[in-house]
Design a protein around this motif. Structure first.
Motif, PDB file in Angstrom:
ATOM      1  N   HIS A 164     -10.908   0.256   2.923  1.00 25.22           N
ATOM      2  CA  HIS A 164      -9.870   0.253   1.892  1.00 25.22           C
ATOM      3  C   HIS A 164      -8.587  -0.326   2.500  1.00 25.22           C
ATOM      4  CE1 HIS A 164     -12.375   2.626  -0.810  1.00 25.22           C
ATOM      5  NE2 HIS A 164     -12.636   3.417   0.202  1.00 25.22           N
ATOM      6  N   ILE A 165      -8.352  -1.603   2.283  1.00 28.68           N
ATOM      7  CA  ILE A 165      -7.209  -2.284   2.878  1.00 28.68           C
ATOM      8  C   ILE A 165      -5.898  -1.662   2.436  1.00 28.68           C
ATOM      9  CG2 ILE A 165      -5.929  -4.473   2.845  1.00 28.68           C
ATOM     10  CD1 ILE A 165      -8.638  -5.897   2.995  1.00 28.68           C
ATOM     11  N   ASP A 166      -5.780  -1.317   1.152  1.00 21.69           N
ATOM     12  CA  ASP A 166      -4.522  -0.739   0.665  1.00 21.69           C
ATOM     13  C   ASP A 166      -4.219   0.595   1.350  1.00 21.69           C
ATOM     14  OD1 ASP A 166      -4.106  -2.886  -1.051  1.00 21.69           O
ATOM     15  OD2 ASP A 166      -5.211  -1.942  -2.681  1.00 21.69           O
ATOM     16  N   ALA A 167      -5.248   1.386   1.621  1.00 23.76           N
ATOM     17  CA  ALA A 167      -5.050   2.658   2.327  1.00 23.76           C
ATOM     18  C   ALA A 167      -4.568   2.407   3.754  1.00 23.76           C
ATOM     19  CB  ALA A 167      -6.341   3.471   2.329  1.00 23.76           C
ATOM     20  N   ALA A 168      -5.119   1.384   4.406  1.00 22.95           N
ATOM     21  CA  ALA A 168      -4.690   1.059   5.768  1.00 22.95           C
ATOM     22  C   ALA A 168      -3.241   0.576   5.779  1.00 22.95           C
ATOM     23  CB  ALA A 168      -5.610   0.003   6.360  1.00 22.95           C
ATOM     24  N   LEU A 169      -2.849  -0.216   4.784  1.00 23.66           N
ATOM     25  CA  LEU A 169      -1.460  -0.678   4.711  1.00 23.66           C
ATOM     26  C   LEU A 169      -0.509   0.495   4.479  1.00 23.66           C
ATOM     27  CD1 LEU A 169      -1.953  -3.911   2.568  1.00 23.66           C
ATOM     28  CD2 LEU A 169      -1.541  -3.783   5.040  1.00 23.66           C
ATOM     29  N   ALA A 170      -0.926   1.444   3.635  1.00 27.39           N
ATOM     30  CA  ALA A 170      -0.102   2.632   3.400  1.00 27.39           C
ATOM     31  C   ALA A 170       0.041   3.460   4.672  1.00 27.39           C
ATOM     32  CB  ALA A 170      -0.699   3.472   2.276  1.00 27.39           C
ATOM     33  N   GLU A 171      -1.033   3.567   5.445  1.00 27.99           N
ATOM     34  CA  GLU A 171      -0.978   4.285   6.719  1.00 27.99           C
ATOM     35  C   GLU A 171      -0.045   3.581   7.701  1.00 27.99           C
ATOM     36  OE1 GLU A 171      -2.903   7.275   8.573  1.00 27.99           O
ATOM     37  OE2 GLU A 171      -1.756   7.488   6.739  1.00 27.99           O
ATOM     38  N   ALA A 172      -0.067   2.243   7.690  1.00 24.56           N
ATOM     39  CA  ALA A 172       0.847   1.503   8.561  1.00 24.56           C
ATOM     40  C   ALA A 172       2.281   1.869   8.233  1.00 24.56           C
ATOM     41  CB  ALA A 172       0.619   0.004   8.403  1.00 24.56           C
ATOM     42  N   ARG A 173       2.618   1.913   6.959  1.00 28.04           N
ATOM     43  CA  ARG A 173       3.974   2.281   6.566  1.00 28.04           C
ATOM     44  C   ARG A 173       4.285   3.715   6.995  1.00 28.04           C
ATOM     45  NH1 ARG A 173       7.179   4.874   3.056  1.00 28.04           N
ATOM     46  NH2 ARG A 173       9.099   3.792   2.403  1.00 28.04           N
ATOM     47  N   ARG A 174       3.320   4.608   6.834  1.00 28.00           N
ATOM     48  CA  ARG A 174       3.552   6.022   7.169  1.00 28.00           C
ATOM     49  C   ARG A 174       3.923   6.190   8.640  1.00 28.00           C
ATOM     50  NH1 ARG A 174       1.080  10.004   9.744  1.00 28.00           N
ATOM     51  NH2 ARG A 174      -0.883   8.860  10.071  1.00 28.00           N
ATOM     52  N   VAL A 175       3.225   5.509   9.534  1.00 30.06           N
ATOM     53  CA  VAL A 175       3.434   5.746  10.965  1.00 30.06           C
ATOM     54  C   VAL A 175       4.610   4.954  11.528  1.00 30.06           C
ATOM     55  CG1 VAL A 175       0.995   6.296  11.290  1.00 30.06           C
ATOM     56  CG2 VAL A 175       1.787   3.967  11.743  1.00 30.06           C
ATOM     57  N   LEU A 176       5.106   3.964  10.790  1.00 28.88           N
ATOM     58  CA  LEU A 176       6.244   3.193  11.274  1.00 28.88           C
ATOM     59  C   LEU A 176       7.560   3.938  11.036  1.00 28.88           C
ATOM     60  CD1 LEU A 176       5.351  -0.432  10.127  1.00 28.88           C
ATOM     61  CD2 LEU A 176       5.743   0.302  12.494  1.00 28.88           C
ATOM     62  N   GLN A 230     -14.648 -12.869   2.602  1.00 28.24           N
ATOM     63  CA  GLN A 230     -14.390 -11.801   1.650  1.00 28.24           C
ATOM     64  C   GLN A 230     -12.969 -11.248   1.754  1.00 28.24           C
ATOM     65  OE1 GLN A 230     -16.580 -12.129  -0.446  1.00 28.24           O
ATOM     66  NE2 GLN A 230     -18.084 -10.513  -0.350  1.00 28.24           N
ATOM     67  N   PHE A 231     -12.252 -11.663   2.787  1.00 25.17           N
ATOM     68  CA  PHE A 231     -10.902 -11.137   3.012  1.00 25.17           C
ATOM     69  C   PHE A 231      -9.930 -11.771   2.026  1.00 25.17           C
ATOM     70  CE2 PHE A 231      -6.917 -10.823   5.585  1.00 25.17           C
ATOM     71  CZ  PHE A 231      -6.889  -9.432   5.673  1.00 25.17           C
ATOM     72  N   PRO A 232      -8.932 -11.026   1.538  1.00 29.60           N
ATOM     73  CA  PRO A 232      -7.980 -11.586   0.575  1.00 29.60           C
ATOM     74  C   PRO A 232      -7.244 -12.803   1.135  1.00 29.60           C
ATOM     75  CG  PRO A 232      -7.734  -9.202   0.712  1.00 29.60           C
ATOM     76  CD  PRO A 232      -8.671  -9.595   1.805  1.00 29.60           C
ATOM     77  N   ALA A 239       1.217  -9.821  -1.146  1.00 30.26           N
ATOM     78  CA  ALA A 239       1.569  -8.998  -2.304  1.00 30.26           C
ATOM     79  C   ALA A 239       1.130  -7.557  -2.109  1.00 30.26           C
ATOM     80  CB  ALA A 239       0.934  -9.582  -3.566  1.00 30.26           C
ATOM     81  N   ARG A 240      -0.022  -7.347  -1.509  1.00 26.36           N
ATOM     82  CA  ARG A 240      -0.516  -5.985  -1.272  1.00 26.36           C
ATOM     83  C   ARG A 240       0.310  -5.287  -0.206  1.00 26.36           C
ATOM     84  NH1 ARG A 240      -7.087  -6.735  -1.663  1.00 26.36           N
ATOM     85  NH2 ARG A 240      -7.085  -4.514  -1.153  1.00 26.36           N
ATOM     86  N   MET A 241       0.813  -6.016   0.763  1.00 20.83           N
ATOM     87  CA  MET A 241       1.733  -5.433   1.736  1.00 20.83           C
ATOM     88  C   MET A 241       2.996  -4.937   1.051  1.00 20.83           C
ATOM     89  SD  MET A 241       1.321  -8.246   4.806  1.00 20.83           S
ATOM     90  CE  MET A 241       2.923  -7.831   5.502  1.00 20.83           C
ATOM     91  N   GLU A 242       3.568  -5.769   0.198  1.00 19.49           N
ATOM     92  CA  GLU A 242       4.777  -5.374  -0.534  1.00 19.49           C
ATOM     93  C   GLU A 242       4.515  -4.132  -1.376  1.00 19.49           C
ATOM     94  OE1 GLU A 242       7.866  -6.585  -0.637  1.00 19.49           O
ATOM     95  OE2 GLU A 242       7.797  -8.615   0.213  1.00 19.49           O
ATOM     96  N   ALA A 243       3.357  -4.081  -2.046  1.00  9.78           N
ATOM     97  CA  ALA A 243       3.013  -2.933  -2.889  1.00  9.78           C
ATOM     98  C   ALA A 243       2.884  -1.664  -2.070  1.00  9.78           C
ATOM     99  CB  ALA A 243       1.726  -3.213  -3.657  1.00  9.78           C
ATOM    100  N   ALA A 244       2.494  -1.798  -0.790  1.00  3.87           N
ATOM    101  CA  ALA A 244       2.338  -0.637   0.088  1.00  3.87           C
ATOM    102  C   ALA A 244       3.657  -0.209   0.724  1.00  3.87           C
ATOM    103  CB  ALA A 244       1.316  -0.946   1.181  1.00  3.87           C
ATOM    104  N   ALA A 247       8.057  -4.293   3.272  1.00  3.57           N
ATOM    105  CA  ALA A 247       8.941  -5.212   2.558  1.00  3.57           C
ATOM    106  C   ALA A 247       9.120  -6.535   3.289  1.00  3.57           C
ATOM    107  CB  ALA A 247      10.303  -4.549   2.356  1.00  3.57           C
ATOM    108  N   ARG A 248       9.645  -7.506   2.542  1.00  5.27           N
ATOM    109  CA  ARG A 248       9.943  -8.842   3.071  1.00  5.27           C
ATOM    110  C   ARG A 248       8.722  -9.439   3.748  1.00  5.27           C
ATOM    111  NH1 ARG A 248      15.118  -7.009   6.256  1.00  5.27           N
ATOM    112  NH2 ARG A 248      14.674  -8.847   7.511  1.00  5.27           N
ATOM    113  N   ALA A 249       7.591  -9.314   3.068  1.00  7.96           N
ATOM    114  CA  ALA A 249       6.333  -9.804   3.638  1.00  7.96           C
ATOM    115  C   ALA A 249       6.395 -11.312   3.836  1.00  7.96           C
ATOM    116  CB  ALA A 249       5.167  -9.440   2.724  1.00  7.96           C
TER     117      ALA A 249
END
Length: 267
Positions: A164-176, A230-232, A239-244, A247-249
């Protein structure tokens, strides 16, 4: 591991529009239950761990080293920073980060596969590189790291293997930490038509054969080739980074889009 059909390799599966994390249902071109994908990916990297570095050199002709050098140039490591390198495998990015940062910089390599972590830790011990360096086993979707603890998050050639790429991006934001920086180096969509055709011919005809000859595992390298397709594409991932909340992707294509660097900020 089940053999991936050659027919499937010529006819990649199509993602249904509007689905959330459509890649979670694809293991290469093979349709799977998302609950199975993480264990399948684990199996790939457990199989190739001891040959991972030599295969990277053979598959890319050493170009992956140039990409990683540019990746580190863009990160601009600084003294005292703490890096979390996710899907960090055999330690390449963490080693380069610490060499560049100097000072009291620290790094933690976190990888899903214990076999990969073991290879990386052995490399660090053999090279006298354990100062300021930790190795962890963990999933990019649920990192064993505290909130707001990392100055820099990196993931190199690992995000396409996450269920789940979106979950991984959200985790990246959480730990930063607020103001922390996210960097992803990943295979991407080739933007030059002639190069794209040559790259497809090479990928599907040469890389699995190299996997068979060197790593004695054709299936895993067939998966790796298919997983790239298969990768976006670049713009979708931005866009998915910004949604997670990253910012300023921004993005930078390398070698005509064979790989790309994505970056963002935790605000």
């Amino acid at each position: 591991m089940a053999q991936t059909s050659r027919h499937a390799a010529k006819h990649p599966a199509k993602h249904a529009g509007g689905d959330r994390d459509p890649e979670s249902r694809w293991f290469g071109y093979r349709s799977v239950d998302p609950s199975e994908k993480t264990s399948l990916v684990h199996g790939v990297f457990a199989s190739v761990a001891t040959r991972y570095d030599i295969m990277n050199d053979l598959m890319s002709g050493g170009i992956h080293r140039v990409w990683k050098a540019r990746f580190i140039d863009q990160i601009r490591p600084r003294p005292g920073e703490f890096l979390l390198d996710v899907a960090g495998g055999t330690g390449d990015i963490a080693f380069r980060f610490l060499d560049r940062a100097g000072g009291e910089a620290r790094a933690a390599v976190c990888d899903l596969t214990e076999d990969m972590v073991r290879v990386g830790r052995d490399r660090a011990i053999d090279g006298g590189r354990m100062r300021g360096l930790d190795f962890l086993v963990g999933n990019a979707e649920a990192l064993p790291i505290a909130d707001r603890s990392a100055d820099v998050y990196t993931i190199a050639f690992g995000l396409r293997n996450v269920t789940h790429i979106d979950a991984a991006l959200a985790e990246a934001r959480r730990v930063l930490k607020p103001g922390g920086r996210f960097f992803c180096l990943e295979f991407s969509r080739v933007v030059l038509p002639v190069l794209s055709r040559l790259y497809d011919l090479y990928s599907f005809n040469v890389i699995p054969r190299l996997g068979q000859m060197v790593a004695h595992d054709r299936d895993s390298y067939q998966y790796l080739v298919e997983s790239i397709r298969q990768f976006p594409p670049q713009e979708e991932l931005a866009a998915r980074m910004e949604a997670a909340g990253l910012a300023r992707a921004g993005l930078r294509n390398l070698t005509g889009g064979i790989a790309a660097i994505h970056c963002g900020w935790r605000v």
